[in-house]
Design a protein around this motif. Sequence first.
Motif, PDB file in Angstrom:
ATOM      1  N   UNK A 299     -30.337 -19.904  12.055  1.00 52.11           N
ATOM      2  CA  UNK A 299     -31.902 -19.509  12.222  1.00 52.11           C
ATOM      3  C   UNK A 299     -32.007 -19.638  13.943  1.00 52.11           C
ATOM      4  N   UNK A 300     -31.692 -20.556  14.345  1.00 53.38           N
ATOM      5  CA  UNK A 300     -31.801 -20.554  15.739  1.00 53.38           C
ATOM      6  C   UNK A 300     -30.787 -19.662  16.620  1.00 53.38           C
ATOM      7  N   UNK A 301     -29.685 -19.555  16.369  1.00 51.98           N
ATOM      8  CA  UNK A 301     -28.839 -18.517  16.948  1.00 51.98           C
ATOM      9  C   UNK A 301     -29.141 -17.068  16.597  1.00 51.98           C
ATOM     10  N   UNK A 302     -29.701 -16.778  15.291  1.00 56.57           N
ATOM     11  CA  UNK A 302     -30.097 -15.424  15.247  1.00 56.57           C
ATOM     12  C   UNK A 302     -31.530 -15.153  16.238  1.00 56.57           C
ATOM     13  N   UNK A 303     -32.560 -16.174  16.241  1.00 59.89           N
ATOM     14  CA  UNK A 303     -33.375 -15.905  17.250  1.00 59.89           C
ATOM     15  C   UNK A 303     -33.173 -15.943  18.648  1.00 59.89           C
ATOM     16  N   UNK A 304     -32.157 -16.736  19.270  1.00 62.32           N
ATOM     17  CA  UNK A 304     -31.711 -16.719  20.392  1.00 62.32           C
ATOM     18  C   UNK A 304     -30.918 -15.550  20.693  1.00 62.32           C
ATOM     19  N   UNK A 305     -30.197 -14.840  19.583  1.00 61.32           N
ATOM     20  CA  UNK A 305     -29.189 -13.979  19.818  1.00 61.32           C
ATOM     21  C   UNK A 305     -30.209 -12.676  20.171  1.00 61.32           C
TER      22      UNK A 305
END
Length: 541
Positions: A299-305
Amino acid sequence: MGKVFTITEGLENMGAIRTGGQGSVYKGRRQGEIISAVKLLPTPIHTEDEQDKNYRDFYNEVEKLKKVNEVPNPNVVKILSSGLTESGSFPFIEMEFIEGPDLEELLQAPNDPVFSIQELIKVASHLSNALAHCHNVGVKHGDIKSNNVKFNYYTGNYILLDFGLAIMSDEQRRTSLRHAGAVEFMAPEQNEGQMLFESDVYSFGVILYELVAGVVPFPLNDRGETARNKVMLSHMEAVPPDVMEIRKQNLPKSWSAERREIEMRVPAWLLDIISKCLKKDASLRFKNGVELHKSIVHNFTTEVGGSEAIARRNNELEKENRNLREKVLLLENRSVVEDNQSPRYYADPDKISISKPLYYVIMLCLFGLLGFAAYSVYNNNPATQNSQVFNSVDSSAVDSSGITDETQPRVKDNYDKEIRAMIDSVQRADSNADTLGANQEPQNNEEQQNPQTDEPNPRLDEEADNQNKRSKKYTLSATRAYFYDESNENSRRNNFLAKWNSPELTALDDKNGFIYVEFFTINGEITKGWLRKRDLRKIGE
């Protein structure tokens, strides 16, 4: 337990750090300046024999705990050693000493009562990583709470501490939890003495809930048995209060309105993870720390991406705007730079340098003078004057003597027709001038038949003089010349001739400063009248 005693050879006891139901933590020092933390368990082991159940359980749990440090993890405290104290035969485990506050201390004044979103995500990532590392080697922590997670001043990492329950037997663990466990962080099944991987996940959810809201979902108001039972029952049956509503109430008043608004935008995925961790049914939670950590990272990498893509686009736009501003600034400053550098050039004494505006003014004046000179020459040429076509004297606007009235406007119906009429009038004027001497007497008879007021009646002995006067040609010297009925100032009419369209005038008589003239209109008609002599000049003079 509070007295100073020897832990083991080479490990000096420097005093208690914290005491609790699961044991006490002392500050120890090995030979030299190496500082460590030592966890002492409350149940002594009198014989180091595998026949002793307590010793055997302790030994088995320590062996499992050693697997945690086989592969170092930045979010798990390092286990340095374990054994029995020389005095009292208490089991102990020696861990590295972490300099820094724990999460419980970070929520107390003078710190903010809630964590920022950025720090929330950091704690979630670090603590789930620690759980994933432990669960991956089969170690259940069993006592995850806010004062067992410390912030390392030197590395900036959050560290999971105190594996005391991990080395206890099941019976010791149940007894310890029932009487001295941190019930605010305990999963519902732990009240029955169970410790699962999902129990650590539940405690993880309580910690994140506390960091978001500033308080745990079911606070312990006092240390009495009734209060503890009430909290245990709430974990088993009650629904946790709305975490965002409590966060809104506990946001620091010192924060600006803008920051308060921003800090209320906790990511939905993080709230969903907290909700799933706090499920009453263990089977509905994340199975272990590994699954929990994967969900957070995803979830974090998707949001940061997505944020990084937007950030990259914004950076590109900012870079483009910066380049454009630099180009504009370069163009604006170019003239200034040239002006600053101009004194360095040496002027050629044989050349005259002038500015562009002055050059344009001089050229404009020069063209104006040339145009005015050409206009003057053009108007002063009698041949040119006779070829001009104007309508100040127009046959459609003349009276009985053929002169245009000042108040009547000139009419120009067709430019080509007027030009043709002008050419015809000039040709007839030339023809009449050639036959003027031969037809002089009939002309005089015609004048007698059409008498003008005060028109002369020359005698036969003045015929030669009149012939000489008629041979004189005049044109206008004044801007305009008015016609008179008689050879005096009191008989002025409204009709006039303008200088810019005056035809060639033929003098017929000269009297009292007036000249009686005849001329051809643009329609080829002969018109006569008195004009003041001072308004005329002879052609050729």
